[in-house]
Motif scaffolding. Sequence first.
Motif, PDB file in Angstrom:
ATOM      1  N   PHE A  89       0.473  39.858 -52.784  1.00  0.00           N
ATOM      2  CA  PHE A  89      -0.226  38.613 -53.103  1.00  0.00           C
ATOM      3  C   PHE A  89       0.748  37.441 -53.180  1.00  0.00           C
ATOM      4  O   PHE A  89       0.488  36.364 -52.650  1.00  0.00           O
ATOM      5  N   ALA A  90       1.867  37.643 -53.850  1.00  0.00           N
ATOM      6  CA  ALA A  90       2.842  36.557 -53.993  1.00  0.00           C
ATOM      7  C   ALA A  90       3.424  36.160 -52.642  1.00  0.00           C
ATOM      8  O   ALA A  90       3.591  34.967 -52.361  1.00  0.00           O
ATOM      9  N   SER A  91       3.720  37.138 -51.798  1.00  0.00           N
ATOM     10  CA  SER A  91       4.286  36.848 -50.478  1.00  0.00           C
ATOM     11  C   SER A  91       3.301  36.084 -49.606  1.00  0.00           C
ATOM     12  O   SER A  91       3.673  35.129 -48.919  1.00  0.00           O
ATOM     13  N   VAL A  92       2.054  36.496 -49.626  1.00  0.00           N
ATOM     14  CA  VAL A  92       1.033  35.828 -48.813  1.00  0.00           C
ATOM     15  C   VAL A  92       0.806  34.394 -49.298  1.00  0.00           C
ATOM     16  O   VAL A  92       0.747  33.458 -48.493  1.00  0.00           O
ATOM     17  N   ILE A  93       0.685  34.210 -50.591  1.00  0.00           N
ATOM     18  CA  ILE A  93       0.438  32.865 -51.125  1.00  0.00           C
ATOM     19  C   ILE A  93       1.644  31.960 -50.888  1.00  0.00           C
ATOM     20  O   ILE A  93       1.492  30.801 -50.495  1.00  0.00           O
ATOM     21  N   SER A  94       2.822  32.494 -51.081  1.00  0.00           N
ATOM     22  CA  SER A  94       4.030  31.700 -50.870  1.00  0.00           C
ATOM     23  C   SER A  94       4.177  31.301 -49.397  1.00  0.00           C
ATOM     24  O   SER A  94       4.476  30.142 -49.086  1.00  0.00           O
ATOM     25  N   ALA A  95       3.972  32.250 -48.495  1.00  0.00           N
ATOM     26  CA  ALA A  95       4.069  31.950 -47.060  1.00  0.00           C
ATOM     27  C   ALA A  95       2.961  31.000 -46.628  1.00  0.00           C
ATOM     28  O   ALA A  95       3.196  30.077 -45.841  1.00  0.00           O
ATOM     29  N   GLY A  96       1.763  31.195 -47.134  1.00  0.00           N
ATOM     30  CA  GLY A  96       0.660  30.288 -46.814  1.00  0.00           C
ATOM     31  C   GLY A  96       0.920  28.881 -47.328  1.00  0.00           C
ATOM     32  O   GLY A  96       0.618  27.891 -46.657  1.00  0.00           O
ATOM     33  N   GLY A  97       1.485  28.782 -48.508  1.00  0.00           N
ATOM     34  CA  GLY A  97       1.837  27.478 -49.051  1.00  0.00           C
ATOM     35  C   GLY A  97       2.906  26.784 -48.231  1.00  0.00           C
ATOM     36  O   GLY A  97       2.818  25.573 -47.959  1.00  0.00           O
ATOM     37  N   LEU A  98       3.905  27.545 -47.800  1.00  0.00           N
ATOM     38  CA  LEU A  98       4.954  26.976 -46.954  1.00  0.00           C
ATOM     39  C   LEU A  98       4.390  26.530 -45.610  1.00  0.00           C
ATOM     40  O   LEU A  98       4.726  25.453 -45.113  1.00  0.00           O
ATOM     41  N   TYR A  99       3.501  27.332 -45.046  1.00  0.00           N
ATOM     42  CA  TYR A  99       2.880  26.973 -43.772  1.00  0.00           C
ATOM     43  C   TYR A  99       2.067  25.680 -43.910  1.00  0.00           C
ATOM     44  O   TYR A  99       2.187  24.764 -43.098  1.00  0.00           O
ATOM     45  N   GLY A 100       1.252  25.610 -44.938  1.00  0.00           N
ATOM     46  CA  GLY A 100       0.448  24.415 -45.171  1.00  0.00           C
ATOM     47  C   GLY A 100       1.323  23.190 -45.419  1.00  0.00           C
ATOM     48  O   GLY A 100       1.043  22.103 -44.908  1.00  0.00           O
ATOM     49  N   PHE A 101       2.397  23.373 -46.183  1.00  0.00           N
ATOM     50  CA  PHE A 101       3.314  22.266 -46.441  1.00  0.00           C
ATOM     51  C   PHE A 101       3.980  21.804 -45.147  1.00  0.00           C
ATOM     52  O   PHE A 101       4.066  20.604 -44.878  1.00  0.00           O
ATOM     53  N   ALA A 102       4.438  22.744 -44.340  1.00  0.00           N
ATOM     54  CA  ALA A 102       5.118  22.396 -43.091  1.00  0.00           C
ATOM     55  C   ALA A 102       4.169  21.704 -42.115  1.00  0.00           C
ATOM     56  O   ALA A 102       4.577  20.808 -41.378  1.00  0.00           O
ATOM     57  N   ARG A 103       2.921  22.116 -42.096  1.00  0.00           N
ATOM     58  CA  ARG A 103       1.941  21.469 -41.212  1.00  0.00           C
ATOM     59  C   ARG A 103       1.584  20.068 -41.701  1.00  0.00           C
ATOM     60  O   ARG A 103       1.318  19.178 -40.900  1.00  0.00           O
ATOM     61  N   ALA A 104       1.562  19.870 -43.013  1.00  0.00           N
ATOM     62  CA  ALA A 104       1.179  18.574 -43.570  1.00  0.00           C
ATOM     63  C   ALA A 104       2.350  17.591 -43.611  1.00  0.00           C
ATOM     64  O   ALA A 104       2.132  16.386 -43.547  1.00  0.00           O
ATOM     65  N   ALA A 105       3.567  18.101 -43.722  1.00  0.00           N
ATOM     66  CA  ALA A 105       4.738  17.227 -43.832  1.00  0.00           C
ATOM     67  C   ALA A 105       5.121  16.671 -42.463  1.00  0.00           C
ATOM     68  O   ALA A 105       4.628  17.103 -41.423  1.00  0.00           O
TER      69      ALA A 105
END
Length: 179
Positions: A89-105
């Motif tokens: 769960f932590a790995s998926v949420i962390s990777a998803g958060g990084l992906y969303g951040f990278a797409r939005a930044a």
Amino acid sequence: MPVSTTHSFSQRILRTALLFGIGVGVLSLLWLVFLYLGGDNPYGPKRLMSTVLLPFAAVLCQWYIRRYFMPTGPGLGRSVLTGLLTVIFASVISAGGLYGFARAADPELIEKNGNELRAILQAGKGTYLKQRDGAKRFQLEEAALRHTPQADELAMDEFYKKLILGVLFVLPGAIFFRK
């Protein structure tokens, strides 16, 4: 109709894993945002500092779940399951958060990260060349840095690093907290 204890234990394991997994995933995302707002490179080496939280969360959730199974303890299987679910769960949420951040930044932020990594590699060139087969390893590193990673590659890197490190701590924690 009363709920069976097996179903209740399964729910407790899942809830505990979700609590700790989501907590670490959100903390990792907050660390990324903190780095960005602080003017640091959110994709650079400092990003990996949030990885340290995952082994602690995996072991802490195993300790936490033990209280539901007193006096006999959760056993090795339940303890491993709790730790693995937390890590996933932590790995998926962390990777998803990084992906969303990278797409939005700003996309230039990823390019800036690549330039920073190339500068770090060039600064360490002397150290590479002093080692046996260092020139060959330096060329391989340099070739790998010519390609600028995209958001999905950064997210996969985040996922795999956290997953592997977390899994390494799950079994020792499970053995220790099985009773």
